[in-house]
Design an enzyme around this catalytic site. Structure first.
Site, short mmCIF file in Angstrom:
data_model
loop_
_atom_site.label_atom_id
_atom_site.label_comp_id
_atom_site.label_asym_id
_atom_site.label_seq_id
_atom_site.Cartn_x
_atom_site.Cartn_y
_atom_site.Cartn_z
N HIS A 103 0.88 -1.10 0.09
CA HIS A 103 -0.14 -0.01 0.12
C HIS A 103 1.03 1.23 0.00
O HIS A 103 1.91 1.22 0.56
CB HIS A 103 -0.97 0.14 1.31
CG HIS A 103 -1.88 0.98 0.94
ND1 HIS A 103 -1.89 2.15 1.43
CD2 HIS A 103 -3.33 0.77 0.51
CE1 HIS A 103 -3.24 2.93 1.12
NE2 HIS A 103 -3.95 1.94 0.67
N ASP A 141 -7.73 -5.56 0.16
CA ASP A 141 -8.45 -6.56 -0.95
C ASP A 141 -8.06 -8.10 -0.77
O ASP A 141 -8.51 -8.87 -1.78
CB ASP A 141 -7.85 -6.19 -2.41
CG ASP A 141 -8.57 -4.67 -2.65
OD1 ASP A 141 -9.79 -4.72 -2.51
OD2 ASP A 141 -7.75 -4.02 -3.23
N1 CMC Z 1 4.20 -7.45 -4.82
C1 CMC Z 1 5.45 -7.54 -5.09
N2 CMC Z 1 6.28 -6.45 -4.94
C2 CMC Z 1 5.67 -5.28 -4.66
C3 CMC Z 1 4.17 -5.25 -4.37
C4 CMC Z 1 3.55 -6.59 -4.31
N3 CMC Z 1 2.07 -6.33 -4.42
N4 CMC Z 1 3.89 -3.99 -3.90
C5 CMC Z 1 5.02 -3.07 -4.17
N5 CMC Z 1 6.07 -3.92 -4.62
C6 CMC Z 1 7.44 -3.56 -4.47
C7 CMC Z 1 7.63 -2.79 -6.04
O1 CMC Z 1 8.44 -3.75 -6.81
C8 CMC Z 1 9.09 -1.90 -5.36
O2 CMC Z 1 10.11 -2.70 -5.20
P1 CMC Z 1 11.58 -1.83 -5.46
O3 CMC Z 1 11.42 -0.50 -4.58
O4 CMC Z 1 12.30 -2.87 -5.22
O5 CMC Z 1 11.50 -1.57 -6.78
C9 CMC Z 1 8.42 -1.47 -4.02
O6 CMC Z 1 7.43 -2.58 -3.38
C10 CMC Z 1 7.65 -0.14 -3.78
O7 CMC Z 1 6.74 -0.14 -4.77
P2 CMC Z 1 5.90 0.80 -5.38
O8 CMC Z 1 5.24 0.49 -6.56
O9 CMC Z 1 6.83 1.96 -5.67
O10 CMC Z 1 4.85 1.15 -4.41
P3 CMC Z 1 3.53 2.15 -4.70
O11 CMC Z 1 3.19 2.97 -3.15
O12 CMC Z 1 3.55 3.17 -5.63
O13 CMC Z 1 2.41 1.17 -4.85
C11 CMC Z 1 0.39 -0.26 -4.66
C12 CMC Z 1 1.52 0.63 -3.87
C13 CMC Z 1 -0.94 -0.48 -3.87
C14 CMC Z 1 0.16 0.24 -6.21
C15 CMC Z 1 1.57 -1.59 -4.73
O14 CMC Z 1 1.85 -1.94 -3.47
C16 CMC Z 1 0.74 -2.79 -5.75
O15 CMC Z 1 0.87 -2.86 -6.81
N6 CMC Z 1 0.22 -3.79 -4.80
C17 CMC Z 1 -0.52 -4.84 -5.55
C18 CMC Z 1 -2.18 -4.32 -6.05
C19 CMC Z 1 -2.95 -4.02 -5.03
O16 CMC Z 1 -3.18 -4.87 -4.10
N7 CMC Z 1 -3.54 -2.98 -4.90
C20 CMC Z 1 -4.71 -2.75 -3.96
C21 CMC Z 1 -4.25 -1.32 -2.91
S1 CMC Z 1 -5.32 -1.46 -1.47
C22 CMC Z 1 -6.73 -0.85 -2.16
C23 CMC Z 1 -7.03 0.35 -2.59
O17 CMC Z 1 -7.28 1.41 -1.65
O18 CMC Z 1 -6.79 0.95 -3.85
#
Ligand code: CMC
Length: 426
Positions: free
Chosen positions: A304, A361
């Protein structure tokens, strides 16, 4: 006392005002930065950018706190109704008995939809995703309900219409997709009961309203009701900032929520768990894949932007999921896979180091399956829950005397100027 931070650049000092929120959160107000220095700030994904001052929802990602208008979400999930929570978010305080009754009456009075809308539904191709349909239909509502006399009336009635009608429209789209007769809302039922009845009642098998199912839906919707400046809410605010009508602004929020990184994750989690099972149930393999930098796959339902210790909504959802399945005596093999996956991921150094925990989720799809919602309707369920939040945020932004149209800047990285070359000379 006013506080400032000092920016020192090129021998010059610039004072930038500090802003402190009611929970002590601090920000630097950079609104005069460009005028005074020629600089803009660059912050991809707005990860460190506050786009507004807001009195609606407070989140603390480190401590796992979520409050609506100051009230902890845990208390609302235990004691409040979805309708009351919606009132709280939109009006800023809990309603008294009369206000809640009036709100109920208004929702009931507005819960029917124009019969011409049925024709719209029937013309969408069979395989259309319900989120695409919902987003289009909400936008189309403006054509069915022309402007009212005063702005205040327009806003109040439109907000009520949306809360009442979108629920009816969601159930209607499900019925039409199955080729079933549409079931109309019944005023004697509660907000959650009515939705379940409109979804599942048929002339052949009358729907039996079960207390535990109604409760699960109530909690699900309360937990989704608002989440400050996430992607869909920011879309509602941004689109709304052009002073577009509320239907169009909400329609943009629905479109943003559809994405698998946002609200679409609840559907993506179930699809991921099903695939793990179909491929032999190897959870360790899927965790390994999620860690592979050369593979775009991510563990759905994990991570998140704000929560870095745990998602308080996920904690409530997981408990409710266990209780619901037990009371309905359902055994869902996907729940076992989810538990195993969670256990492996939470012990894995990659997930620990990246602060990746199950989000709301991860377990919400299993709850929705248990209450009979088809997988492609999961994100629609999220949208119904998020409606009060979107409305409250839109209202707050349009009421803001310091309102400005949203218009970020950019750093241009394209070609520098060069001359046009006619086609024959290229
Ligand atoms: N699985 C594997 N690696 C992950 C994941 C994941 N679910 N989420 C983040 N990472 C890694 C990402 O690869 C990155 O790694 P590095 O720094 O080594 O390159 C690091 O963690 C930071 O990720 P980010 O994409 O910069 O983080 P963000 O804050 O931009 O993204 C997120 C947040 C929710 C989009 C992401 O965690 C994600 O894609 N999760 C899976 C989708 C999901 O479950 N979404 C629902 C969110 S909660 C419901 C809502 O309110 O929307």
């Amino acid at each position: 006392m006013d506080e400032f931070v000092t920016l020192i650049y090129d021998g010059k000092e610039i004072q930038l005002p500090m802003v402190t929120g009611s929970e002590g959160e601090k920000a630097i107000d950079i609104s005069r930065l460009r005028a005074e220095t020629g600089f803009i700030t660059l912050d991809p994904g707005y990860a460190n950018t506050g786009s507004c001052l807001s009195g609606i929802t407070f989140m603390d990602g480190e401590k796992g706190i979520l409050r609506y208008r100051g009230i902890p979400v845990e208390q609302l999930a235990t004691k409040s109704s979805f309708k009351e929570t919606a009132y709280l978010l939109i009006n800023g305080r809990l309603p008294n008995r009369d206000e809640l009754t009036r709100f109920s009456v208004m929702l009931n009075d507005n819960s029917l939809v124009h019969t011409d809308l049925k024709g719209f539904y029937q013309n969408f191709p069979r395989a259309s995703h319900p989120m695409g349909i919902l987003s289009s239909m909400v936008n189309a509502l403006k054509s069915f309900y022309p402007e009212l006399d005063t702005l205040e009336e327009e806003i109040n009635i439109t907000m009520t219409r949306l809360l009442a009608k979108v629920r009816t429209m969601a159930a209607m789209s499900y019925k039409i997709s199955r080729g079933h007769e549409i079931v109309l809302p019944r005023p004697e039922l509660t907000y959650c009961e009515n939705f379940l009845n409109m979804m599942f009642d048929t002339p052949v098998t009358p729907y039996e309203i079960k207390r535990e199912v109604v409760n699960a839906l109530r909690v699900f919707w309360i937990l989704h009701a608002d989440h400050e400046q996430n992607c869909s809410t920011s879309s509602v605010r941004m689109v709304g900032s052009a002073r577009v009508n509320l239907y169009a602004a909400i329609s943009s929020g629905i479109a943003a929520l559809w994405g698998p990184l946002h609200g679409g994750a609840n559907q993506a989690v179930i699809e991921m768990l099903t695939k793990i099972q179909e491929e032999g149930g190897d959870c360790a393999k899927i965790v390994q894949r999620a860690k592979d930098r050369n593979d775009p796959f991510r563990l759905m339902g994990f991570g998140h932007r704000v929560y870095k210790t745990y998602d308080p909504r996920a904690k409530i959802m997981k408990k409710m999921c266990d209780e619901l399945l037990e009371s309905m005596q359902i055994t869902d093999p996907l729940l076992d896979t989810a538990r195993e996956l969670e256990e492996i991921a939470l012990k894995d150094p990659y997930f620990i180091d990246h602060h990746l925990y199950p989000n709301i989720d991860f377990y919400s799809g299993i709850v929705l399956r248990a209450i009979g919602i088809p997988t492609n309707m999961f994100t629609v369920m999220f949208a119904l829950g998020r409606l009060p939040g979107w409305i409250a945020q839109w209202k707050e932004s349009t009421d803001d005397p310091k309102w400005k149209i949203s218009r970020p800047r950019q750093i241009y990285t394209g070609n520098q100027e060069y001359d046009y070359v006619p086609l024959h000379a290229r």
